[in-house]
Design a protein around this motif. Structure first.
Motif, PDB file in Angstrom:
ATOM      1  N   LEU A   1     -21.267 -21.477 -11.880  1.00 54.76           N
ATOM      2  CA  LEU A   1     -21.348 -22.043 -10.540  1.00 54.76           C
ATOM      3  C   LEU A   1     -20.181 -22.984 -10.290  1.00 54.76           C
ATOM      4  O   LEU A   1     -19.776 -23.737 -11.177  1.00 54.76           O
ATOM      5  CB  LEU A   1     -22.673 -22.783 -10.369  1.00 54.76           C
ATOM      6  CG  LEU A   1     -23.922 -21.886 -10.378  1.00 54.76           C
ATOM      7  CD1 LEU A   1     -25.185 -22.733 -10.450  1.00 54.76           C
ATOM      8  CD2 LEU A   1     -23.948 -21.007  -9.144  1.00 54.76           C
TER       9      LEU A   1
ATOM     10  N   LEU B   1     -33.319 -22.080  -7.238  1.00 56.98           N
ATOM     11  CA  LEU B   1     -32.861 -23.360  -6.690  1.00 56.98           C
ATOM     12  C   LEU B   1     -31.532 -23.787  -7.295  1.00 56.98           C
ATOM     13  O   LEU B   1     -30.659 -24.304  -6.603  1.00 56.98           O
ATOM     14  CB  LEU B   1     -33.911 -24.439  -6.915  1.00 56.98           C
ATOM     15  CG  LEU B   1     -33.595 -25.813  -6.323  1.00 56.98           C
ATOM     16  CD1 LEU B   1     -33.526 -25.743  -4.804  1.00 56.98           C
ATOM     17  CD2 LEU B   1     -34.645 -26.844  -6.735  1.00 56.98           C
ATOM     18  N   GLY B   2     -31.358 -23.544  -8.584  1.00 58.54           N
ATOM     19  CA  GLY B   2     -30.139 -23.968  -9.261  1.00 58.54           C
ATOM     20  C   GLY B   2     -28.892 -23.238  -8.813  1.00 58.54           C
ATOM     21  O   GLY B   2     -27.782 -23.710  -9.037  1.00 58.54           O
ATOM     22  N   ARG B   3     -29.059 -22.072  -8.171  1.00 61.80           N
ATOM     23  CA  ARG B   3     -27.898 -21.297  -7.744  1.00 61.80           C
ATOM     24  C   ARG B   3     -27.762 -21.247  -6.228  1.00 61.80           C
ATOM     25  O   ARG B   3     -26.798 -20.687  -5.702  1.00 61.80           O
ATOM     26  CB  ARG B   3     -27.976 -19.871  -8.287  1.00 61.80           C
ATOM     27  CG  ARG B   3     -28.055 -19.788  -9.801  1.00 61.80           C
ATOM     28  CD  ARG B   3     -27.824 -18.379 -10.286  1.00 61.80           C
ATOM     29  NE  ARG B   3     -26.469 -17.923 -10.064  1.00 61.80           N
ATOM     30  CZ  ARG B   3     -25.427 -18.158 -10.876  1.00 61.80           C
ATOM     31  NH1 ARG B   3     -25.597 -18.873 -11.977  1.00 61.80           N
ATOM     32  NH2 ARG B   3     -24.235 -17.705 -10.593  1.00 61.80           N
ATOM     33  N   LEU B   4     -28.722 -21.862  -5.521  1.00 61.80           N
ATOM     34  CA  LEU B   4     -28.774 -21.685  -4.077  1.00 61.80           C
ATOM     35  C   LEU B   4     -27.542 -22.244  -3.366  1.00 61.80           C
ATOM     36  O   LEU B   4     -27.046 -21.650  -2.405  1.00 61.80           O
ATOM     37  CB  LEU B   4     -30.043 -22.343  -3.526  1.00 61.80           C
ATOM     38  CG  LEU B   4     -30.525 -21.855  -2.178  1.00 61.80           C
ATOM     39  CD1 LEU B   4     -30.878 -20.373  -2.234  1.00 61.80           C
ATOM     40  CD2 LEU B   4     -31.743 -22.645  -1.715  1.00 61.80           C
ATOM     41  N   ASN B   5     -27.030 -23.376  -3.823  1.00 61.90           N
ATOM     42  CA  ASN B   5     -25.876 -23.964  -3.137  1.00 61.90           C
ATOM     43  C   ASN B   5     -24.544 -23.548  -3.762  1.00 61.90           C
ATOM     44  O   ASN B   5     -23.485 -23.948  -3.284  1.00 61.90           O
ATOM     45  CB  ASN B   5     -25.991 -25.492  -3.084  1.00 61.90           C
ATOM     46  CG  ASN B   5     -25.946 -26.143  -4.452  1.00 61.90           C
ATOM     47  OD1 ASN B   5     -25.716 -25.477  -5.462  1.00 61.90           O
ATOM     48  ND2 ASN B   5     -26.184 -27.449  -4.509  1.00 61.90           N
TER      49      ASN B   5
ATOM     50  N   PRO C   1     -27.696 -28.640  -8.807  1.00 62.28           N
ATOM     51  CA  PRO C   1     -28.644 -28.199  -7.779  1.00 62.28           C
ATOM     52  C   PRO C   1     -28.918 -29.311  -6.765  1.00 62.28           C
ATOM     53  O   PRO C   1     -28.731 -30.496  -7.046  1.00 62.28           O
ATOM     54  CB  PRO C   1     -29.923 -27.881  -8.581  1.00 62.28           C
ATOM     55  CG  PRO C   1     -29.482 -27.756  -9.998  1.00 62.28           C
ATOM     56  CD  PRO C   1     -28.295 -28.661 -10.152  1.00 62.28           C
ATOM     57  N   SER C   2     -29.385 -28.922  -5.595  1.00 65.36           N
ATOM     58  CA  SER C   2     -29.758 -29.898  -4.577  1.00 65.36           C
ATOM     59  C   SER C   2     -30.901 -29.328  -3.753  1.00 65.36           C
ATOM     60  O   SER C   2     -31.149 -28.112  -3.767  1.00 65.36           O
ATOM     61  CB  SER C   2     -28.575 -30.231  -3.665  1.00 65.36           C
ATOM     62  OG  SER C   2     -28.142 -29.077  -2.970  1.00 65.36           O
TER      63      SER C   2
ATOM     64  N   ALA D   1     -37.408 -23.401  -7.422  1.00 71.43           N
ATOM     65  CA  ALA D   1     -37.140 -23.856  -8.786  1.00 71.43           C
ATOM     66  C   ALA D   1     -37.859 -22.967  -9.795  1.00 71.43           C
ATOM     67  O   ALA D   1     -37.267 -22.559 -10.811  1.00 71.43           O
ATOM     68  CB  ALA D   1     -37.581 -25.310  -8.940  1.00 71.43           C
TER      69      ALA D   1
END
Length: 390
Positions: free
Chosen positions: A226, A153-157, A162-163, A148
């Motif tokens: 995203l 973190l906001g783009r990881l998935n 985010p998750s 984060a």
């Protein structure tokens, strides 16, 4: 001969980012003494539970790949009776590893300045959440918080919301960077004769996840939104409920992919943003007409870029990973072997040592203390192995 034969490491780490570099070192022949604080052991049991069955407890201790080939010294670093023991170990060590918050090791009497005075050749590796300086240096945090802080973190998935990640991305990144930095410090010592303090932050180690985006845009706010699909690939649900991943972003591969799935008309629309949502919808429907493995066979035959989304269990049993020697069966006395991972690389002329699973905390106390010239019973009577300060 193992690449790090003769290297001596005193490892105060408790979690994966700090344990990772000593895992690599131990597998490559270094002598690693893992310092296990009784209070930290109790804290770990409070977080993850404690097995009353000795066999299950032994298996739990032995299971982590990153604790193998290390010797365990269970001792309380904050206890006065423990200090001469640890100072003797550190005075003869090449590397000290710690993963406490900044200031904690110094508070116990083992900060960098003190240990550098004791052993000027010492490489002192500190792995922490946000580093040894900066506004957040004193903060505690685990993997997702580091992602984060790094903006990852906001783009990881890849989705608008985010998750929490299901894997320890920042932990492994920090461990890998800590390994690189330690080897660089050791190389520098070969020239200077002096050690140094190596500062690795989990948040810093996560920032390279932004490298590709930064290479494409001056303003990262202009990155593709995203959740918006683009013909650079996808993860597709198949008829049997399995998933297939494709990455046919290069024009030649995209053309092969379109022809293989029976939609050659999509090839010319790779950069037509207005057509993307319609293409995605049609491909989703199309992939539901065959099983995961049928699609994989078809696309492999067409030499496109495709791979089934394997579960961890499938991956560990996959012929390719087994052929590469990436999965080990490590002996465990009185039980079935434990499955572990090998190091994620191969050196053509430097093989790792035979794997030895971690034993109980303090299993090597008698041997280590004897080698250092200390009396186990006297230290026990003094309370050096308890969680209490003294």
């Amino acid at each position: 001969m193992p690449a790090l034969d003769g290297l001596k490491i005193v490892d105060f780490s408790r979690f994966l980012p700090g344990a990772y570099p000593s895992w690599i070192a131990a597998d490559m022949g270094a002598e690693v003494v893992r310092i296990e604080h009784p209070r930290e052991i109790a804290k770990h049991e409070a977080m993850f539970g404690k097995d009353g069955d000795p066999a299950k407890a032994a298996r739990r201790r032995a299971r982590p790949s990153y604790h193998r080939n290390k010797r365990s010294l269970m001792i309380n670093p904050g206890h006065g009776a423990a200090r001469p023991v640890l100072e003797r170990l550190i005075a003869d060590a090449d590397v000290l590893i710690e993963d406490y918050r900044p200031g904690v090791m110094a508070g116990m009497g083992y900060g960098y300045e003190e240990m550098a005075a004791l052993n000027p050749r010492l490489i002192y590796l500190s792995v922490s959440f946000a580093g040894q300086d900066g506004p957040y240096a004193g903060r505690a945090g685990h993997d997702p918080l580091a992602l984060a802080l790094a903006g990852a973190l906001g783009r990881l998935n890849g989705l608008p919301v985010p998750s929490l990640p299901g894997l320890q991305v920042a932990d492994v990144l920090a461990g890998a960077h800590a390994s690189i930095a330690t080897l660089l410090a050791l190389a520098a010592r070969e020239r200077s004769g002096e050690g140094q303090h190596v500062d690795v932050a989990m948040s810093d180690a996560s920032l390279p996840l932004l490298l590709v985006g930064m290479g494409r845009e001056d303003d990262l706010g202009h990155l593709p939104p995203l959740g918006a699909w683009h013909p650079k690939g996808g993860v597709w649900r198949c008829a049997d409920g399995g998933y297939l991943c494709t990455t046919d972003m290069e024009p030649a591969y995209w053309r092969r992919f379109c022809e293989a799935v029976g939609r050659p008309d999509f090839a010319a629309l790779q950069h037509d943003v207005a057509a993307h949502s319609g293409i995605e919808a049609e491909l989703k429907t199309l992939f539901l007409t065959r099983s995961r493995d049928e699609w994989f066979a078809l696309l492999s035959g067409a030499e496109t870029q495709a791979m089934p989304v394997y579960s961890p269990e499938e991956a560990l049993a996959h012929p390719h990973n087994l052929a590469r020697g990436r999965v080990l069966q490590v002996p465990l006395e009185g039980q079935e072997p434990v499955r572990q991972l090998s190091l994620p690389f191969t050196l053509s002329a430097s093989a790792p040592v035979e794997p030895r699973a971690a034993g109980p905390a303090g299993a090597d106390n008698a041997a280590i203390l004897g080698e250092l010239g200390f009396d186990l019973a006297a230290l026990d009577a003094a309370g050096a192995f308890s969680g209490e300060r003294g």
